[in-house]
Design an enzyme around this catalytic site. Sequence first.
Site, PDB file in Angstrom:
ATOM      1  CG  LEU A  12      13.674  11.345 -14.434  1.00 23.38           C
ATOM      2  CD1 LEU A  12      14.870  12.157 -14.917  1.00 23.38           C
ATOM      3  CD2 LEU A  12      12.457  11.604 -15.313  1.00 23.38           C
ATOM      4  N   GLY A  13      13.169   6.720 -12.779  1.00 19.43           N
ATOM      5  CA  GLY A  13      13.684   5.359 -12.689  1.00 19.43           C
ATOM      6  C   GLY A  13      15.188   5.353 -12.541  1.00 19.43           C
ATOM      7  CG  PHE A  67      -5.415  -1.491  -5.560  1.00 18.07           C
ATOM      8  CD1 PHE A  67      -4.149  -1.554  -5.022  1.00 18.07           C
ATOM      9  CD2 PHE A  67      -6.459  -1.059  -4.764  1.00 18.07           C
ATOM     10  CE1 PHE A  67      -3.922  -1.187  -3.701  1.00 18.07           C
ATOM     11  CE2 PHE A  67      -6.247  -0.692  -3.452  1.00 18.07           C
ATOM     12  CZ  PHE A  67      -4.970  -0.754  -2.911  1.00 18.07           C
ATOM     13  CG  ASP A  97       4.950   3.587  -2.608  1.00 22.46           C
ATOM     14  OD1 ASP A  97       4.401   4.498  -3.253  1.00 22.46           O
ATOM     15  OD2 ASP A  97       4.520   2.429  -2.565  1.00 22.46           O
ATOM     16  CG  ASN A 119       4.862   0.261   0.444  1.00 20.48           C
ATOM     17  OD1 ASN A 119       4.847  -0.620   1.299  1.00 20.48           O
ATOM     18  ND2 ASN A 119       4.558   0.019  -0.818  1.00 20.48           N
ATOM     19  N   GLY A 134       0.846  -1.180   0.000  1.00 18.96           N
ATOM     20  CA  GLY A 134       0.000   0.000   0.000  1.00 18.96           C
ATOM     21  C   GLY A 134       0.882   1.231   0.000  1.00 18.96           C
ATOM     22  CE  LYS A 167      17.392   7.592 -19.329  1.00 19.65           C
ATOM     23  NZ  LYS A 167      16.801   8.181 -20.568  1.00 19.65           N
TER      24      LYS A 167
END
Length: 328
Positions: A224-225, A116, A257, A52, A48, A227
Amino acid sequence: MRIAVTGSIATDHLMNFPGSFGDQLIAEQLDRVSLSFLVDDLQIRRGGCAANIAFGMACLGLRPILVGAVGNDFADYRSWLERHGVDCDSVHVSETQHTARFLCTTDENHNQIASFYTGAMAEARLIELQPVADRVGGLDLVLVGPNDPDGMLRHTDECRHRGIPFAADISQQLARMADEQIRQLVDGAAYLFSNDYEKGLIEQKTGWSDAEVLSRVGVRVTTLGPKGAVIDREGEPSLHVGPAPERGKADPTGVGDAFRAGFLAGLSWGMSLERCAQIGNLTATHVLERVGGQEYELRQQEFMERFTEAYGADAAAEIAPHIRCYHP
């Protein structure tokens, strides 16, 4: 700084598909997709978004206030969160519904397809924020995370009415909510969190350009993951904050999160936006290295060593007086 984290509290059911989702899609037939993925494993974890985030903040040494709705099956989960330092006294317990469920399949490229089940989360719309503020002596910031849509709107409106700064984090509910509702959630936010894909979706659904969004929020934070992250403010150049190097990739669930947890922790300590994002990036990296959004451990010495390696000794010296990593 007293921060309330509102949003989903759920159990995560995490599966892995040993292939690529993209390879299974037929471009000419995307209007009638019918697919079944045979997965390798199933892991059930605490999750959740709000839980988190609150967990991550507590592991950094804060005591965040968790606000959300759960079922009467929440006892063990509550004990876990409280043991790690999360204030759960404002969590609403449903008399009829089970705690929400998140079912997510991840492919070999770390793309995800998820569903979900709302369950007790639908009762988040019943939660009033003023009693929470009264109990803790006031609120300095409320993060309005993905939750029951009516609950998100209610909490945003209440923050506006009571003059409480709020951070908008719509994420998973962008696909569900109407365009006008998204405009209501974004407009006036002190902080707006999203990843780079959600950034474009926010602009598409609100009808606002990037510049128009910036004119309506204080700070826009885009992850940006691999990056890192970008921080934007109206009239100022973008600030790119590089990632913290990972030691492996296990599962991306909960990474965003954890970034928010670190960022909010930095805000509570009065850190610059750059330092906030750096703390967020390193916290997120810990989640990426484990399966599940709350399976990582933050150790004080190791965290500071990794932060120094990623961002330098001067940056580490700034956060050192505040970081108090805790894991029972």
